[in-house]
Design an enzyme around this catalytic site. Sequence first.
Site, mmCIF file in Angstrom:
data_model
loop_
_atom_site.group_PDB
_atom_site.id
_atom_site.type_symbol
_atom_site.label_atom_id
_atom_site.label_comp_id
_atom_site.label_asym_id
_atom_site.label_seq_id
_atom_site.Cartn_x
_atom_site.Cartn_y
_atom_site.Cartn_z
ATOM 1 N N ARG A 1 -66.510 24.755 36.801
ATOM 2 C CA ARG A 1 -66.360 24.789 35.520
ATOM 3 C C ARG A 1 -67.688 24.015 34.783
ATOM 4 O O ARG A 1 -67.926 22.932 35.159
ATOM 5 C CB ARG A 1 -65.210 24.524 34.576
ATOM 6 C CG ARG A 1 -64.161 25.465 35.045
ATOM 7 C CD ARG A 1 -64.271 26.844 34.051
ATOM 8 N NE ARG A 1 -63.317 27.907 34.611
ATOM 9 C CZ ARG A 1 -63.214 28.791 35.242
ATOM 10 N NH1 ARG A 1 -64.343 29.005 36.172
ATOM 11 N NH2 ARG A 1 -62.076 29.579 35.335
ATOM 12 N N HIS B 1 -72.646 32.738 36.143
ATOM 13 C CA HIS B 1 -71.127 32.535 36.367
ATOM 14 C C HIS B 1 -70.693 33.945 37.354
ATOM 15 O O HIS B 1 -69.814 34.759 36.876
ATOM 16 C CB HIS B 1 -70.167 32.687 35.025
ATOM 17 C CG HIS B 1 -68.914 32.291 35.312
ATOM 18 N ND1 HIS B 1 -68.180 31.336 34.230
ATOM 19 C CD2 HIS B 1 -68.072 32.325 36.375
ATOM 20 C CE1 HIS B 1 -66.849 31.116 34.835
ATOM 21 N NE2 HIS B 1 -66.973 31.765 35.898
HETATM 22 P P1 NDP Z 1 -56.617 25.250 43.518
HETATM 23 O O1 NDP Z 1 -55.756 25.025 42.336
HETATM 24 O O2 NDP Z 1 -55.846 26.023 44.837
HETATM 25 O O3 NDP Z 1 -57.291 23.855 43.941
HETATM 26 C C1 NDP Z 1 -57.595 22.837 43.228
HETATM 27 C C2 NDP Z 1 -57.847 21.645 44.206
HETATM 28 O O4 NDP Z 1 -58.551 20.677 43.328
HETATM 29 C C3 NDP Z 1 -56.868 21.050 44.799
HETATM 30 O O5 NDP Z 1 -57.403 20.738 46.155
HETATM 31 C C4 NDP Z 1 -56.202 19.851 44.213
HETATM 32 O O6 NDP Z 1 -56.061 18.727 44.764
HETATM 33 C C5 NDP Z 1 -57.829 19.442 43.496
HETATM 34 N N1 NDP Z 1 -57.735 18.719 42.447
HETATM 35 C C6 NDP Z 1 -57.470 19.056 41.099
HETATM 36 N N2 NDP Z 1 -57.247 17.865 40.445
HETATM 37 C C7 NDP Z 1 -57.777 17.004 41.230
HETATM 38 C C8 NDP Z 1 -58.167 15.365 40.793
HETATM 39 N N3 NDP Z 1 -57.883 14.879 39.722
HETATM 40 N N4 NDP Z 1 -58.719 14.799 41.672
HETATM 41 C C9 NDP Z 1 -59.227 15.266 42.888
HETATM 42 N N5 NDP Z 1 -58.704 16.633 43.371
HETATM 43 C C10 NDP Z 1 -58.159 17.321 42.335
HETATM 44 O O7 NDP Z 1 -58.009 26.122 42.969
HETATM 45 P P2 NDP Z 1 -58.876 27.075 43.245
HETATM 46 O O8 NDP Z 1 -59.390 26.828 44.584
HETATM 47 O O9 NDP Z 1 -58.284 28.488 43.215
HETATM 48 O O10 NDP Z 1 -60.051 27.096 42.246
HETATM 49 C C11 NDP Z 1 -60.839 25.630 42.097
HETATM 50 C C12 NDP Z 1 -61.644 26.499 40.777
HETATM 51 O O11 NDP Z 1 -62.593 26.971 40.888
HETATM 52 C C13 NDP Z 1 -60.970 27.276 39.570
HETATM 53 O O12 NDP Z 1 -60.047 26.314 38.658
HETATM 54 C C14 NDP Z 1 -62.014 27.697 38.845
HETATM 55 O O13 NDP Z 1 -62.341 26.785 37.641
HETATM 56 C C15 NDP Z 1 -63.236 27.739 40.043
HETATM 57 N N6 NDP Z 1 -63.687 29.132 40.160
HETATM 58 C C16 NDP Z 1 -65.099 29.636 39.780
HETATM 59 C C17 NDP Z 1 -65.279 30.641 40.080
HETATM 60 C C18 NDP Z 1 -66.988 31.213 39.612
HETATM 61 O O14 NDP Z 1 -67.067 32.368 39.876
HETATM 62 N N7 NDP Z 1 -67.771 30.441 39.465
HETATM 63 C C19 NDP Z 1 -64.372 31.793 40.403
HETATM 64 C C20 NDP Z 1 -63.250 31.271 40.898
HETATM 65 C C21 NDP Z 1 -62.885 29.974 40.506
HETATM 66 P P3 NDP Z 1 -54.465 18.780 45.508
HETATM 67 O O15 NDP Z 1 -54.724 19.910 46.646
HETATM 68 O O16 NDP Z 1 -54.218 17.493 45.881
HETATM 69 O O17 NDP Z 1 -53.640 19.537 44.533
HETATM 70 C C1 OXD Z 2 -62.244 32.500 37.756
HETATM 71 C C2 OXD Z 2 -63.550 32.825 37.326
HETATM 72 O O1 OXD Z 2 -61.920 31.369 37.407
HETATM 73 O O2 OXD Z 2 -64.046 33.797 37.252
HETATM 74 O O3 OXD Z 2 -61.649 33.281 38.410
HETATM 75 O O4 OXD Z 2 -64.264 31.715 37.045
#
Ligand code: NDP
Ligand code: OXD
Length: 309
Positions: A224, A272
Site C-alpha cells: 500500500r 496498482h
Molecule cells: P496476510 O494478512 O495474509 O499477511 C500479512 C503478513 O504481514 C503476515 O505474515 C503478518 O504476520 C505480516 N504482518 C502484519 N503486521 C505486521 C507487523 N506489524 N510486523 C511484521 N509483520 C506483520 O496478507 P496478504 O499476504 O493476503 O496481503 C498482503 C497485502 O498485499 C494486502 O494487505 C494488500 O495491501 C497488498 N496487496 C496488494 C495488491 C496489489 O495489486 N498491489 C494486490 C493484493 C494485495 P503474521 O504472519 O505473523 O501474522
Molecule cells: C487488493 C488490491 O488488496 O488489489 O486486493 O490491492
Amino acid sequence: MTLSLICPTKDPALWVAAIQAIDPKIDLRVWPDDGDKADVTFALVWAQPQGIFSQYPNLKVISSMGAGVDNLLQDGSISAQMTVVRMVDPRLVSQMGDYVLAATLNHVRQFPDYAQHQQQQQWQPLPPPNVDDVTVGVMGLGQIGSTVATRLVQVGFQVVGWSRRPKSIANVQVFAGQQQLSDFLAASEILVCLLPLTAETENILNTETLAQLPKGAYVINVARGHHLVEGELLSLLNKNHLSGACLDVFRQEPLAQDHPFWSHPKITITPHIASLTHPVSVAPQIVENYRRMQQKQPLLNQVDIRRGY
Ligand code: NDP
Ligand code: OXD
C-alpha cells in the site's frame, strides 16, 4: 436474504455473472439500486462510500473484493454484529509472484541501464550478476508474501522474510517482530513490501528503516502507498544509498500529474496492477460464505478487525 455489491469504482457485471453462474438463486443486487436496505445481509464491497453500512440494519457479512482491507476497516459504520471477510485468491497470489519476479530480475539483470544505453546507442556490456549472490527480503509472509518468497527461492535468490510471528518456510530465513527488523533489513539487498496496511505498518518504509538496507539496495512496494514515506525514499535515492525502486501503490492514486516519481530516472511505476482479484476465481468462496452465513457456520478468510488484517 440479499447480497448487495457496493463497488463504485469497479464494473459489477463480471462479479454478478460469476456469482450467478454458481448459484442463480441468490438474490443479487447492485448498489445504489439495491432496493430495501433491510433485505441486505451480505455486502460485497470495494471502495465503498464511507459510512454506508449504517444504512443496512440487517447486514451480517461484509466481504472485501480484494485481499487488503485497510480502506474498508477505516469505515466507522462497521458494527459489532458485522463480520468482515476478505479474498484469498490463488490467481492473485500467483500474479503477484510474476510481478515481483519481473521487478527483481529486471533490476538484477540491469535492464534499466541497458534501456539508457540503447537510447544513447551505446554498446556497453556490464558484468552479469548471479541471482544466487543476491538476497531478497520479503516483508510480510502471509498468503501472498510466503508464496512470493518461495517463488524467489525457486528462481535461485537467497531469501529472507519478516513477519509479526515466527514461522517456517523452506529455504527462507525468517525474522520476526520489531526486535529482528534491523537484522532483516541489513540482509535485504532487494526489499519487497507485502505487509497489510495497519496502524503498526503505516510509514514503515522511512529514512530510519530504508537506511538500514545495504548500500545500493532496491525497493519494491506492492502493498500500500501509505507504507512508504515518499519524500524519504526520494532523498535516499538522490544520495545514492538506494539504487532504485519499483512502485505499484501510492499514497494518492492515481498519482498526481506533477508527482516527482513520474520522471525520476531510478523509479519504475505501475498503476496498482501488481495483481488483481479475478471474479471467476473468487466467486466460489463468496458463494460458500453466503451459504455459511445462512447456516450460521464460521466464515472463510475472516479478518481480525482489532489486529487490522
Ligand atoms: P496476510 O494478512 O495474509 O499477511 C500479512 C503478513 O504481514 C503476515 O505474515 C503478518 O504476520 C505480516 N504482518 C502484519 N503486521 C505486521 C507487523 N506489524 N510486523 C511484521 N509483520 C506483520 O496478507 P496478504 O499476504 O493476503 O496481503 C498482503 C497485502 O498485499 C494486502 O494487505 C494488500 O495491501 C497488498 N496487496 C496488494 C495488491 C496489489 O495489486 N498491489 C494486490 C493484493 C494485495 P503474521 O504472519 O505473523 O501474522
Ligand atoms: C487488493 C488490491 O488488496 O488489489 O486486493 O490491492
